[in-house]
Design a protein around this motif. Structure first.
Motif, PDB file in Angstrom:
ATOM      1  N   PRO A 254       0.751  -1.331  -0.149  1.00  0.00           N
ATOM      2  CA  PRO A 254       0.034   0.106  -0.152  1.00  0.00           C
ATOM      3  C   PRO A 254       0.824   1.332   0.055  1.00  0.00           C
ATOM      4  CG  PRO A 254      -0.643  -1.514   1.791  1.00  0.00           C
ATOM      5  CD  PRO A 254       0.787  -1.926   1.256  1.00  0.00           C
ATOM      6  N   LYS A 255       2.156   1.072   0.333  1.00  0.00           N
ATOM      7  CA  LYS A 255       3.004   2.115   0.504  1.00  0.00           C
ATOM      8  C   LYS A 255       3.413   2.886  -0.896  1.00  0.00           C
ATOM      9  CE  LYS A 255       4.393   0.802   4.912  1.00  0.00           C
ATOM     10  NZ  LYS A 255       5.298  -0.023   5.490  1.00  0.00           N
ATOM     11  N   TYR A 256       3.583   1.958  -2.060  1.00  0.00           N
ATOM     12  CA  TYR A 256       3.888   2.484  -3.211  1.00  0.00           C
ATOM     13  C   TYR A 256       3.021   3.316  -4.092  1.00  0.00           C
ATOM     14  CZ  TYR A 256       6.261  -2.232  -3.639  1.00  0.00           C
ATOM     15  OH  TYR A 256       7.186  -3.277  -3.487  1.00  0.00           O
ATOM     16  N   THR A 257       3.712   4.111  -4.561  1.00  0.00           N
ATOM     17  CA  THR A 257       2.926   5.195  -5.317  1.00  0.00           C
ATOM     18  C   THR A 257       2.862   4.646  -6.923  1.00  0.00           C
ATOM     19  OG1 THR A 257       4.667   6.499  -6.170  1.00  0.00           O
ATOM     20  CG2 THR A 257       3.417   7.272  -4.457  1.00  0.00           C
ATOM     21  N   ASP A 258       2.024   4.834  -7.843  1.00  0.00           N
ATOM     22  CA  ASP A 258       2.296   4.409  -9.237  1.00  0.00           C
ATOM     23  C   ASP A 258       3.505   4.542  -9.809  1.00  0.00           C
ATOM     24  OD1 ASP A 258      -0.408   3.280  -8.916  1.00  0.00           O
ATOM     25  OD2 ASP A 258      -1.342   4.535 -10.400  1.00  0.00           O
ATOM     26  N   ASP A 259       3.969   5.737  -9.601  1.00  0.00           N
ATOM     27  CA  ASP A 259       5.367   6.125 -10.167  1.00  0.00           C
ATOM     28  C   ASP A 259       6.551   5.100  -9.370  1.00  0.00           C
ATOM     29  OD1 ASP A 259       4.452   8.233 -11.486  1.00  0.00           O
ATOM     30  OD2 ASP A 259       5.227   9.710 -10.229  1.00  0.00           O
ATOM     31  N   ASP A 260       6.434   5.007  -8.342  1.00  0.00           N
ATOM     32  CA  ASP A 260       7.102   3.920  -7.648  1.00  0.00           C
ATOM     33  C   ASP A 260       7.414   2.585  -8.422  1.00  0.00           C
ATOM     34  OD1 ASP A 260       7.853   5.670  -5.658  1.00  0.00           O
ATOM     35  OD2 ASP A 260       6.650   4.694  -4.195  1.00  0.00           O
ATOM     36  N   ILE A 261       6.099   1.913  -8.942  1.00  0.00           N
ATOM     37  CA  ILE A 261       6.024   0.900  -9.529  1.00  0.00           C
ATOM     38  C   ILE A 261       6.575   0.900 -10.853  1.00  0.00           C
ATOM     39  CG2 ILE A 261       4.397  -0.845 -10.373  1.00  0.00           C
ATOM     40  CD1 ILE A 261       2.541  -0.507  -7.742  1.00  0.00           C
ATOM     41  N   HIS A 262       6.215   2.105 -11.292  1.00  0.00           N
ATOM     42  CA  HIS A 262       6.601   2.459 -12.973  1.00  0.00           C
ATOM     43  C   HIS A 262       8.218   2.162 -13.134  1.00  0.00           C
ATOM     44  CE1 HIS A 262       2.824   4.492 -14.165  1.00  0.00           C
ATOM     45  NE2 HIS A 262       2.652   3.402 -13.631  1.00  0.00           N
ATOM     46  N   ASN A 263       8.819   3.041 -11.920  1.00  0.00           N
ATOM     47  CA  ASN A 263      10.348   3.058 -11.745  1.00  0.00           C
ATOM     48  C   ASN A 263      10.944   1.796 -11.512  1.00  0.00           C
ATOM     49  OD1 ASN A 263       9.920   5.917 -12.364  1.00  0.00           O
ATOM     50  ND2 ASN A 263      10.062   6.671 -10.231  1.00  0.00           N
ATOM     51  N   LEU A 264      10.334   1.364 -10.641  1.00  0.00           N
ATOM     52  CA  LEU A 264      11.044  -0.268 -10.088  1.00  0.00           C
ATOM     53  C   LEU A 264      11.119  -1.086 -11.348  1.00  0.00           C
ATOM     54  CD1 LEU A 264       9.579  -0.688  -6.269  1.00  0.00           C
ATOM     55  CD2 LEU A 264      11.974  -0.935  -7.150  1.00  0.00           C
ATOM     56  N   MET A 265       9.760  -1.126 -11.897  1.00  0.00           N
ATOM     57  CA  MET A 265       9.627  -1.954 -13.277  1.00  0.00           C
ATOM     58  C   MET A 265      10.801  -1.713 -14.239  1.00  0.00           C
ATOM     59  SD  MET A 265       7.727  -4.437 -13.008  1.00  0.00           S
ATOM     60  CE  MET A 265       7.724  -4.872 -14.840  1.00  0.00           C
ATOM     61  N   ALA A 266      10.750  -0.433 -14.172  1.00  0.00           N
ATOM     62  CA  ALA A 266      12.109   0.109 -15.296  1.00  0.00           C
ATOM     63  C   ALA A 266      13.280  -0.217 -14.898  1.00  0.00           C
ATOM     64  CB  ALA A 266      12.130   1.475 -15.558  1.00  0.00           C
ATOM     65  N   TYR A 267      13.504  -0.241 -13.567  1.00  0.00           N
ATOM     66  CA  TYR A 267      14.893  -0.629 -13.186  1.00  0.00           C
ATOM     67  C   TYR A 267      14.962  -2.558 -13.229  1.00  0.00           C
ATOM     68  CZ  TYR A 267      18.601  -1.843  -9.782  1.00  0.00           C
ATOM     69  OH  TYR A 267      19.638  -2.511  -9.298  1.00  0.00           O
ATOM     70  N   LEU A 268      14.134  -3.006 -12.736  1.00  0.00           N
ATOM     71  CA  LEU A 268      14.042  -4.453 -12.776  1.00  0.00           C
ATOM     72  C   LEU A 268      14.297  -4.940 -14.347  1.00  0.00           C
ATOM     73  CD1 LEU A 268      11.268  -5.722 -10.310  1.00  0.00           C
ATOM     74  CD2 LEU A 268      13.797  -5.604  -9.958  1.00  0.00           C
ATOM     75  N   GLN A 269      14.003  -4.212 -15.381  1.00  0.00           N
ATOM     76  CA  GLN A 269      13.744  -4.841 -16.728  1.00  0.00           C
ATOM     77  C   GLN A 269      15.149  -4.460 -17.173  1.00  0.00           C
ATOM     78  OE1 GLN A 269       9.936  -4.438 -19.041  1.00  0.00           O
ATOM     79  NE2 GLN A 269       9.979  -2.903 -17.751  1.00  0.00           N
TER      80      GLN A 269
END
Ligand code: HEC
Ligand code: HEC
Length: 272
Positions: A254-269
């Motif tokens: 619940p603490k992630y913002t949508d941007d956090d998720i977009h950014n984490l996904m970009a990094y993980l990829q």
């Protein structure tokens, strides 16, 4: 984390399979009449809860959220909802249903607790189905995969007390983006399902035994020891402690913002 919460989580895990059986059955049956669902007694088992929930969902929720809970014209996809995925006890889901979000066009439903619980059981069963439909997920949020910022994602990952506490890009997550692509990677990041919980059980004699949690309900705790042998006890005769490694993920959710998720996904990829 309290034992109570853990139990809920574990129950969720084991019930989902039952619910699926119930659902596949339910889907081959003619729709249950609205009135019988509304007056149904408290569900006896969770499989039957999901089934009752299905009837209630088709009657009250489907025209906005879709028959499969994956979103319709006027309601969001509940199988991808952060609130749904992060709600271990079901309390938040039940609160939204009960209170509604009138200003956002989600009406309140003054259902009794057993009905609310049956809806939660149904929605969770749908999450499991949606996750298992490889590549067939509707409402794919391609933006999550394309618009993130790699630098920001790395910063979040390395931040104090976050991902780097447990993971290493050169260690366990090395090559993660080659093993899992796109949305599957995102689901694994948000809600890993494979990790096994450990449990240690202390008997009244003081002897204790640790192993992989194999069973837990209101009455019984069971584990598999290092040799793979199954042991179980009546809960009232022993003390036990469960250590579930993925709780951190669920708690961060619940603490992630949508941007956090977009950014984490970009990094993980970038971890190929
Ligand atoms: C008239 C359309 C409509 C109906 C009927 C409806 N919903 Fe909703 N629901 C919405 C909308 C719109 C939202 C998004 C509200 C928002 O953006 O905060 C929502 C949000 C939710 C959420 C929260 C999702 C999230 O991620 O925050 C849950 C859970 C939910 N609905 C469950 C249900 C259930 C269960 C029913 C049936 C008992 C139901 N809804 C009936 C329109 C509807
Ligand atoms: C407290 C420890 C902990 C923290 C903090 C944590 N994770 Fe995890 N993570 C785990 C465990 C345990 C698993 C399950 C490992 C498995 O299934 O092999 C996991 C699984 C994953 C997976 C799936 C790996 C796979 O091979 O399927 C990804 C991706 C992931 N985490 C990313 C993250 C990210 C990104 C963060 C930070 C936002 C994070 N994790 C924070 C413990 C943690």
């Amino acid at each position: 984390m309290t034992t109570h919460l853990l139990k809920q989580r574990l129950l969720f895990g084991s019930i989902s399979v039952l619910s699926l059986v119930a659902l596949s059955f339910a889907f081959t049956q003619p729709p249950v009449q609205a009135s019988s669902a509304a007056q149904a007694p408290a569900p006896a088992t969770d499989a039957s809860a999901a089934k009752q929930g299905e009837a209630l969902f088709q009657q009250s929720c489907a025209f906005c959220h879709g028959r499969d809970a994956m979103g319709g014209e006027t309601g969001p996809d509940l199988t991808r909802s952060k609130l749904v995925l992060g709600d271990k006890t079901g309390d938040q889901i039940m609160a939204v249903i009960h209170e509604g979000r009138i200003e956002k066009k989600m009406p309140p439903f003054p259902f009794a607790p057993p009905e609310l619980r049956s809806l939660v059981a149904f929605i969770r069963a749908r999450v499991v189905v949606a996750d298992s439909e490889k590549g067939g997920r509707r409402g794919v949020d391609v933006a999550d995969l394309q618009t993130g910022n790699v630098e920001q994602g790395k910063k979040f990952f390395d931040g104090p007390g976050t991902c780097s506490k447990c993971h290493s890009p050169a260690g366990d997550l090395a090559g993660i983006a080659s093993r899992h692509k796109g949305l599957e990677l995102e689901m694994r990041m948000l809600y890993p399902r494979d990790a096994r919980s450990k449990v240690s059980v202390t008997m009244s004699t003081g002897k204790s035994i640790t192993g992989t949690l194999a069973y837990l309900d209101e009455f019984t705790v069971g584990l598999r020891d290092a040799e793979g042998i199954y042991h179980s006890w009546s809960i009232e005769n022993v003390k036990y402690k469960v250590d579930s490694p993925v709780d951190a993920h669920v708690e961060m959710f619940p603490k992630y913002t949508d941007d956090d998720i977009h950014n984490l996904m970009a990094y993980l990829q970038t971890l190929r």
